[in-house]
Design an enzyme around this catalytic site. Sequence first.
Site, short mmCIF file in Angstrom:
data_model
loop_
_atom_site.label_atom_id
_atom_site.label_comp_id
_atom_site.label_asym_id
_atom_site.label_seq_id
_atom_site.Cartn_x
_atom_site.Cartn_y
_atom_site.Cartn_z
N GLN A 77 38.12 65.41 60.75
CA GLN A 77 37.67 65.29 62.03
C GLN A 77 36.56 65.87 62.46
O GLN A 77 36.54 67.18 62.20
CB GLN A 77 38.86 65.89 63.03
CG GLN A 77 40.21 65.06 62.45
CD GLN A 77 40.35 63.80 63.20
OE1 GLN A 77 39.58 63.33 63.76
NE2 GLN A 77 41.30 63.16 62.61
N PHE A 94 47.07 57.75 55.12
CA PHE A 94 45.67 57.74 55.58
C PHE A 94 45.44 59.34 55.89
O PHE A 94 44.98 59.76 56.96
CB PHE A 94 45.16 57.04 57.05
CG PHE A 94 45.74 55.54 56.73
CD1 PHE A 94 45.00 54.53 56.09
CD2 PHE A 94 46.86 55.07 56.96
CE1 PHE A 94 45.20 53.27 56.07
CE2 PHE A 94 47.48 53.62 57.17
CZ PHE A 94 46.45 53.03 56.56
N GLU A 128 46.33 58.73 50.48
CA GLU A 128 45.07 58.35 50.93
C GLU A 128 44.44 57.89 49.62
O GLU A 128 44.88 57.91 48.55
CB GLU A 128 44.50 59.82 51.05
CG GLU A 128 43.19 60.12 50.98
CD GLU A 128 42.06 59.41 52.24
OE1 GLU A 128 42.68 59.36 53.30
OE2 GLU A 128 41.34 58.84 51.79
N ASP A 150 47.26 57.25 60.33
CA ASP A 150 45.85 57.61 60.94
C ASP A 150 44.92 56.84 60.35
O ASP A 150 43.84 57.33 59.59
CB ASP A 150 45.31 59.03 60.96
CG ASP A 150 44.13 59.31 61.63
OD1 ASP A 150 43.59 58.53 62.32
OD2 ASP A 150 43.77 60.71 61.49
N CYS A 208 41.18 56.03 66.15
CA CYS A 208 39.75 56.06 66.95
C CYS A 208 39.64 54.77 67.37
O CYS A 208 38.44 54.54 68.04
CB CYS A 208 38.80 56.67 66.11
SG CYS A 208 38.53 55.78 64.61
C1 LIG Z 1 40.67 58.39 60.33
S1 LIG Z 1 40.69 59.35 58.63
C2 LIG Z 1 42.08 60.10 58.93
C3 LIG Z 1 42.05 61.19 57.90
C4 LIG Z 1 43.10 62.43 58.21
N1 LIG Z 1 44.52 61.97 58.81
C5 LIG Z 1 42.45 63.39 59.36
O1 LIG Z 1 42.97 63.44 60.28
O2 LIG Z 1 41.52 64.04 58.71
C6 LIG Z 1 41.24 57.94 58.11
C7 LIG Z 1 41.48 58.07 56.52
O3 LIG Z 1 42.08 56.73 55.90
C8 LIG Z 1 41.58 56.49 54.57
N2 LIG Z 1 41.55 55.28 54.37
C9 LIG Z 1 40.78 54.47 54.74
N3 LIG Z 1 41.24 53.13 53.97
C10 LIG Z 1 42.47 53.37 53.61
C11 LIG Z 1 43.42 52.52 52.53
N4 LIG Z 1 43.14 51.34 52.46
N5 LIG Z 1 44.35 53.22 52.09
C12 LIG Z 1 44.67 54.41 52.25
N6 LIG Z 1 43.67 55.22 52.77
C13 LIG Z 1 42.59 54.66 53.48
C14 LIG Z 1 40.01 57.03 54.74
O4 LIG Z 1 39.48 57.52 53.59
C15 LIG Z 1 40.37 58.47 55.51
O5 LIG Z 1 40.46 59.60 54.93
#
Ligand SMILES: C[S@@+](CC[C@H](N)C(=O)[O-])C[C@H]1O[C@@H](n2cnc3c(N)ncnc32)[C@H](O)[C@@H]1O
Length: 549
Positions: A344, A375, A396, A458, A485
């Site tokens: 974040q 995620f 993740e 998320d 977001c």
């Molecule tokens: C908005 S970030 C949130 C990360 C964590 N929850 C945080 O608050 O730090 C979204 C996360 O989803 C992961 N992500 C994106 N696409 C994904 C997928 N298809 N499968 C699993 N994870 C994914 C990204 O790498 C990223 O770390």
Amino acid sequence: MLFVRRAAIHSACRSPVVRTLSHRYTGIKALSFRAPQEPVVIGEEVDVECTAVAFGGRGVCKFPGGFVILCERAVPGEKVHARITAIKKGGRYAEAVKIQRLRPTPYHVNAPCPHFDRCGGCTWLDVAYDQQLAFKRDQVVDVMTRIARINDADRIVNAISPSQQRLRYRNKMEFAFAQVGDNSSGRPAFGLRPAGDHTGLVEVFTSGCVLQQVVADKVLARCAAHLHAMADVSALLPVFNRRTGCGVLRSLTLRTAPLAGRCSGETAVMVIIAAALDRQGKETKKAFAALAADLATIDCVQSVVHERVGDNNENQITVLHGPATISITLRGVVFALSVKSFFQTNTKQAEILVESVEEACALTGENTETILDLFCGVGTFGLCLASKARHVYGCEIVPEAVEDAKRNAVANRIENATFWQADLAQLSESMLCADSKSMSKSIVFGKDVVRPDVVIVDPARSGMDVTLVAILRSLGIPRIVYVSCNPATQARDVALLCDVSDNTQSGDLLAKYRLISCIPVDLFPHTPHVENIVVLERVPSTRGYEVYS
Ligand SMILES: C[S@@+](CC[C@H](N)C(=O)[O-])C[C@H]1O[C@@H](n2cnc3c(N)ncnc32)[C@H](O)[C@@H]1O
């Protein structure tokens, strides 16, 4: 009078037709309007008044008769002189950029940045902060009403949590490299993109950027000075051209973190330079190494990293100086972050976000619940909540982030957390499996492991894949805490989770949810972005989720 045309270009109004903009999932506010045949053309300049904010932050300006112009950085109450940049959806609406403010909005404040008029980094730096918050909450209410079809969204959406820091709140900023100058061998420069322009550049190094830490401004100034002082810089370190694949410098990213211990009060910087060096000669490699070495001598710089962009666009990380991670503490948990891991960007507000997520999870506090953190990135939510849970499972896609999460669990002595890597958009089976080399066998939620009590999701801006939504519904997890977001895609997924229209037998086996609250949190002051937490509770049913109990 809502508009005045500057150029005398006029297409005669044909018989007006009623058209509806139905961007159900794109996030643009739905507007019913009567549109004459494209009353503007690209390049035309018009004076218009802004009456509302569309989802995403552009100002909604209307011609008499209802034709809509979505104008970059126009704010309600403001009258602007704008240039039409695109006609969209077969003439249903137009896009424009603001050239000049003719009358300010009542919410106008002076922007504390000399670059604001051109720079696309902030949209609302000249709008009173309370009003920015009101615009953001309105956007959440709007998408929850229109897309999620929640009847009483205005009651359900909480007041937005304001950011504790309004300036210098970011712990990460990315600056693009671009060539500046009159001829093709112009010098390489870096900065932020102008509003509505993906190729231009606003050089911010002279006064820095008010969104990042002061020490990061120091790094920008040194980098600019180094490039200015270099002989033959355009030939040795040319800017990378995406179209031709030629050139070297792509982007400069600065990650910052407060230092702990003896250096408390100081800030460390990780410098990440993305550059294509593979096919370059010795002199270019030497010039790049000299730039990196110079930046490494700045006292606040902890690491310098080369993000290598190879021919196949695969990014590889080479640490040129210092450690490979930078550490940020959140609610007592130390997160070591490697270059590719998401975190974040507003650290202080991330504390509020985690606190709100914890409240939304409604844990008993007796370590009885199993939490699924999807995620999960470096395990931000899961690791912060592990002390209150029976067990936390985090999933993740980025392998480096999963490794960080596992290492962070060990370093913080958290023993009830398991992380695995998977692509949550490619789940083909109707089940969610935790499968990892470090585990003796794969785990099927709802079968090998009890059904989780709470799932935190998320995802990235695109939201959840439909298969994942169906799996969550088939698992029938009692509570879903959905952080996003992009409230527009979140609202789309909420509509699917709350879908009561599926009366088929298989639909009957799927749990249905009810939206119980919406908690917007402002992580991005002066931009239209808003983080939103949605809390969904399983609707009691006689069938369905019980099959996995
Ligand atoms: C908005 S970030 C949130 C990360 C964590 N929850 C945080 O608050 O730090 C979204 C996360 O989803 C992961 N992500 C994106 N696409 C994904 C997928 N298809 N499968 C699993 N994870 C994914 C990204 O790498 C990223 O770390």
